[in-house]
Design a protein around this motif. Sequence first.
Motif, PDB file in Angstrom:
ATOM      1  N   ALA A   4      -1.256 -12.890   1.131  1.00 16.37           N
ATOM      2  CA  ALA A   4      -1.718 -11.573   1.593  1.00 16.37           C
ATOM      3  C   ALA A   4      -0.873 -10.496   0.928  1.00 16.37           C
ATOM      4  O   ALA A   4       0.169 -10.784   0.326  1.00 16.37           O
ATOM      5  CB  ALA A   4      -1.600 -11.491   3.109  1.00 16.37           C
ATOM      6  N   ALA A   5      -1.324  -9.257   1.032  1.00 14.14           N
ATOM      7  CA  ALA A   5      -0.600  -8.143   0.401  1.00 14.14           C
ATOM      8  C   ALA A   5      -0.629  -6.924   1.300  1.00 14.14           C
ATOM      9  O   ALA A   5      -1.588  -6.711   2.057  1.00 14.14           O
ATOM     10  CB  ALA A   5      -1.209  -7.807  -0.959  1.00 14.14           C
ATOM     11  N   VAL A   6       0.419  -6.122   1.205  1.00 18.05           N
ATOM     12  CA  VAL A   6       0.448  -4.829   1.867  1.00 18.05           C
ATOM     13  C   VAL A   6       0.709  -3.760   0.817  1.00 18.05           C
ATOM     14  O   VAL A   6       1.533  -3.947  -0.087  1.00 18.05           O
ATOM     15  CB  VAL A   6       1.517  -4.770   2.984  1.00 18.05           C
ATOM     16  N   VAL A   7      -0.018  -2.667   0.923  1.00 15.99           N
ATOM     17  CA  VAL A   7       0.150  -1.509   0.044  1.00 15.99           C
ATOM     18  C   VAL A   7       0.819  -0.408   0.848  1.00 15.99           C
ATOM     19  O   VAL A   7       0.271   0.056   1.856  1.00 15.99           O
ATOM     20  CB  VAL A   7      -1.211  -1.021  -0.503  1.00 15.99           C
ATOM     21  N   LEU A   8       2.002  -0.007   0.435  1.00 17.43           N
ATOM     22  CA  LEU A   8       2.736   1.047   1.130  1.00 17.43           C
ATOM     23  C   LEU A   8       2.216   2.400   0.657  1.00 17.43           C
ATOM     24  O   LEU A   8       2.385   2.773  -0.510  1.00 17.43           O
ATOM     25  CB  LEU A   8       4.232   0.927   0.852  1.00 17.43           C
ATOM     26  N   ALA A   9       1.565   3.135   1.567  1.00 16.81           N
ATOM     27  CA  ALA A   9       0.961   4.414   1.202  1.00 16.81           C
ATOM     28  C   ALA A   9       1.262   5.478   2.247  1.00 16.81           C
ATOM     29  O   ALA A   9       0.477   6.403   2.445  1.00 16.81           O
ATOM     30  CB  ALA A   9      -0.551   4.247   1.022  1.00 16.81           C
ATOM     31  N   GLY A  10       2.403   5.337   2.915  1.00 15.40           N
ATOM     32  CA  GLY A  10       2.776   6.309   3.931  1.00 15.40           C
ATOM     33  C   GLY A  10       3.389   7.551   3.331  1.00 15.40           C
ATOM     34  O   GLY A  10       3.741   7.597   2.145  1.00 15.40           O
ATOM     35  N   ARG A  43      -8.354  -2.528  -5.797  1.00 13.98           N
ATOM     36  CA  ARG A  43      -9.228  -3.292  -6.695  1.00 13.98           C
ATOM     37  C   ARG A  43      -8.417  -4.276  -7.530  1.00 13.98           C
ATOM     38  O   ARG A  43      -8.842  -5.421  -7.743  1.00 13.98           O
ATOM     39  CB  ARG A  43     -10.008  -2.328  -7.598  1.00 13.98           C
ATOM     40  N   ALA A  44      -7.257  -3.859  -8.005  1.00 15.09           N
ATOM     41  CA  ALA A  44      -6.417  -4.755  -8.804  1.00 15.09           C
ATOM     42  C   ALA A  44      -5.989  -5.968  -7.983  1.00 15.09           C
ATOM     43  O   ALA A  44      -5.988  -7.104  -8.479  1.00 15.09           O
ATOM     44  CB  ALA A  44      -5.202  -4.004  -9.327  1.00 15.09           C
ATOM     45  N   LEU A  45      -5.622  -5.738  -6.726  1.00 17.52           N
ATOM     46  CA  LEU A  45      -5.225  -6.854  -5.862  1.00 17.52           C
ATOM     47  C   LEU A  45      -6.394  -7.793  -5.614  1.00 17.52           C
ATOM     48  O   LEU A  45      -6.249  -9.026  -5.666  1.00 17.52           O
ATOM     49  CB  LEU A  45      -4.675  -6.316  -4.542  1.00 17.52           C
ATOM     50  N   PRO A  94       3.716 -16.073   2.980  1.00 21.93           N
ATOM     51  CA  PRO A  94       4.155 -15.167   1.915  1.00 21.93           C
ATOM     52  C   PRO A  94       3.387 -13.852   1.940  1.00 21.93           C
ATOM     53  O   PRO A  94       2.222 -13.813   2.334  1.00 21.93           O
ATOM     54  CB  PRO A  94       3.866 -15.956   0.641  1.00 21.93           C
ATOM     55  N   LEU A  95       4.061 -12.798   1.477  1.00 24.47           N
ATOM     56  CA  LEU A  95       3.467 -11.468   1.502  1.00 24.47           C
ATOM     57  C   LEU A  95       3.850 -10.708   0.239  1.00 24.47           C
ATOM     58  O   LEU A  95       5.035 -10.555  -0.064  1.00 24.47           O
ATOM     59  CB  LEU A  95       3.956 -10.696   2.729  1.00 24.47           C
ATOM     60  N   LEU A  96       2.844 -10.251  -0.489  1.00 26.60           N
ATOM     61  CA  LEU A  96       3.061  -9.365  -1.627  1.00 26.60           C
ATOM     62  C   LEU A  96       3.224  -7.942  -1.116  1.00 26.60           C
ATOM     63  O   LEU A  96       2.542  -7.533  -0.175  1.00 26.60           O
ATOM     64  CB  LEU A  96       1.872  -9.409  -2.582  1.00 26.60           C
ATOM     65  N   VAL A  97       4.114  -7.189  -1.739  1.00 29.38           N
ATOM     66  CA  VAL A  97       4.321  -5.796  -1.374  1.00 29.38           C
ATOM     67  C   VAL A  97       4.204  -4.948  -2.628  1.00 29.38           C
ATOM     68  O   VAL A  97       4.855  -5.223  -3.642  1.00 29.38           O
ATOM     69  CB  VAL A  97       5.715  -5.582  -0.746  1.00 29.38           C
ATOM     70  N   THR A  98       3.361  -3.915  -2.569  1.00 25.32           N
ATOM     71  CA  THR A  98       3.268  -2.951  -3.661  1.00 25.32           C
ATOM     72  C   THR A  98       3.055  -1.573  -3.052  1.00 25.32           C
ATOM     73  O   THR A  98       3.159  -1.402  -1.832  1.00 25.32           O
ATOM     74  CB  THR A  98       2.171  -3.329  -4.672  1.00 25.32           C
ATOM     75  N   THR A  99       2.795  -0.590  -3.897  1.00 24.78           N
ATOM     76  CA  THR A  99       2.716   0.792  -3.418  1.00 24.78           C
ATOM     77  C   THR A  99       1.398   1.444  -3.807  1.00 24.78           C
ATOM     78  O   THR A  99       0.769   1.061  -4.793  1.00 24.78           O
ATOM     79  CB  THR A  99       3.876   1.620  -3.990  1.00 24.78           C
ATOM     80  N   GLY A 100       1.031   2.461  -3.023  1.00 23.21           N
ATOM     81  CA  GLY A 100      -0.223   3.159  -3.272  1.00 23.21           C
ATOM     82  C   GLY A 100      -0.215   4.018  -4.514  1.00 23.21           C
ATOM     83  O   GLY A 100      -1.272   4.498  -4.934  1.00 23.21           O
ATOM     84  N   ASP A 101       0.968   4.220  -5.121  1.00 26.13           N
ATOM     85  CA  ASP A 101       1.027   5.021  -6.342  1.00 26.13           C
ATOM     86  C   ASP A 101       1.212   4.157  -7.588  1.00 26.13           C
ATOM     87  O   ASP A 101       1.561   4.666  -8.655  1.00 26.13           O
ATOM     88  CB  ASP A 101       2.138   6.071  -6.256  1.00 26.13           C
ATOM     89  N   HIS A 102       0.953   2.841  -7.450  1.00 29.70           N
ATOM     90  CA  HIS A 102       1.040   1.940  -8.603  1.00 29.70           C
ATOM     91  C   HIS A 102      -0.295   2.007  -9.349  1.00 29.70           C
ATOM     92  O   HIS A 102      -1.055   1.040  -9.423  1.00 29.70           O
ATOM     93  CB  HIS A 102       1.333   0.523  -8.124  1.00 29.70           C
ATOM     94  N   LEU A 104      -1.511   2.019 -12.325  1.00 28.12           N
ATOM     95  CA  LEU A 104      -1.943   1.213 -13.459  1.00 28.12           C
ATOM     96  C   LEU A 104      -1.866  -0.290 -13.173  1.00 28.12           C
ATOM     97  O   LEU A 104      -1.987  -1.096 -14.095  1.00 28.12           O
ATOM     98  CB  LEU A 104      -1.087   1.544 -14.688  1.00 28.12           C
ATOM     99  N   LEU A 105      -1.686  -0.650 -11.922  1.00 26.52           N
ATOM    100  CA  LEU A 105      -1.548  -2.061 -11.539  1.00 26.52           C
ATOM    101  C   LEU A 105      -2.696  -2.894 -12.106  1.00 26.52           C
ATOM    102  O   LEU A 105      -3.862  -2.511 -12.017  1.00 26.52           O
ATOM    103  CB  LEU A 105      -1.532  -2.184 -10.012  1.00 26.52           C
ATOM    104  N   ARG A 106      -2.331  -4.031 -12.680  1.00 25.47           N
ATOM    105  CA  ARG A 106      -3.325  -4.917 -13.285  1.00 25.47           C
ATOM    106  C   ARG A 106      -3.317  -6.283 -12.584  1.00 25.47           C
ATOM    107  O   ARG A 106      -2.251  -6.785 -12.211  1.00 25.47           O
ATOM    108  CB  ARG A 106      -3.029  -5.117 -14.777  1.00 25.47           C
ATOM    109  N   PRO A 107      -4.481  -6.895 -12.443  1.00 23.18           N
ATOM    110  CA  PRO A 107      -4.552  -8.203 -11.776  1.00 23.18           C
ATOM    111  C   PRO A 107      -3.671  -9.257 -12.432  1.00 23.18           C
ATOM    112  O   PRO A 107      -3.060 -10.078 -11.742  1.00 23.18           O
ATOM    113  CB  PRO A 107      -6.034  -8.571 -11.879  1.00 23.18           C
ATOM    114  N   GLU A 108      -3.592  -9.229 -13.765  1.00 24.11           N
ATOM    115  CA  GLU A 108      -2.807 -10.259 -14.452  1.00 24.11           C
ATOM    116  C   GLU A 108      -1.309 -10.149 -14.152  1.00 24.11           C
ATOM    117  O   GLU A 108      -0.597 -11.154 -14.150  1.00 24.11           O
ATOM    118  CB  GLU A 108      -3.048 -10.221 -15.968  1.00 24.11           C
ATOM    119  N   TRP A 109      -0.831  -8.930 -13.894  1.00 25.50           N
ATOM    120  CA  TRP A 109       0.585  -8.787 -13.513  1.00 25.50           C
ATOM    121  C   TRP A 109       0.835  -9.475 -12.171  1.00 25.50           C
ATOM    122  O   TRP A 109       1.847 -10.137 -11.986  1.00 25.50           O
ATOM    123  CB  TRP A 109       0.977  -7.319 -13.403  1.00 25.50           C
ATOM    124  N   VAL A 110      -0.096  -9.278 -11.255  1.00 29.70           N
ATOM    125  CA  VAL A 110       0.049  -9.864  -9.920  1.00 29.70           C
ATOM    126  C   VAL A 110       0.017 -11.387 -10.001  1.00 29.70           C
ATOM    127  O   VAL A 110       0.881 -12.080  -9.442  1.00 29.70           O
ATOM    128  CB  VAL A 110      -1.050  -9.341  -8.974  1.00 29.70           C
TER     129      VAL A 110
END
Length: 253
Positions: A4-10, A43-45, A94-102, A104-110
């Motif tokens: 799972a993943a959480v996007v920090l956008a606070g 969308r990238a996630l 397990p938990l993926l953590v990323t941010t709402g201002d990423h 250019l995030l690409r699926p292949e990086w994840v």
Amino acid sequence: MMPAAVVLAGSRGGTDPVAQHAGVSDKALIELGSETMLARVLRALRDAGVADVAVAANGPAVAEEAQRHGARMLPAAAGPSASTAEALAALGAPLLVTTGDHALLRPEWVRSFVADVPAGTDVAVLLARQESVERAAPGSRRTYLRFADGHWSGCNLFLLATPQAEAAVRLWQAVERDRKRPWRIVGRLGPGLLLRYLMGRLSLSEAIAALGRRAGVVATVVECRDGLAAVDVDKPSDLDFVRDHLGKTAART
């Protein structure tokens, strides 16, 4: 299977200079082409194979945008580390953590990040070398961590691989509280490692592993070879860079 993943956008409160620059209420709602920055991250996630995605936010417009794209909502806490702690409690590891201002995030990086995390790791962080960043994102100004094995920039992508990662998040919260007292942050390395750092003999992986041991976890660094992953939108010039990059990419296709 992807975690799972959480996007920090606070919001930290007050006026966000990037949102103000773009004329929107929240940075995550800045439009890049036909979609918002938050929508691009989601969308990238999804394209990386992440089925369960949550967004930690406190703005109603951000919540509406997240839900419109199929993400569940979590209330943002007082700072990214506290929001991550609450997301870990709600979603588990397990938990993926990323941010709402990423933006250019690409699926292949994840996918590559998750695949490259060594077995036995409790928490992992993705970073890129300065030369990779400057090659992939010339003109983008980043902040670098200077260690014996090079200068590194964070890529806003973390994996809390096991429930034990909660201890690392608690350490993150302590570091966040000390962000205006950097001597206390550096002091967490201990005198021996601190001396090696000051002498330019401490590698990044050694420092991260040592901080992990202080928290009682196994912490590792994963190198991202695409330096573009280090680009996020912290200031108006970052937004200008991202828009220019996306424009050039669209023109080539």
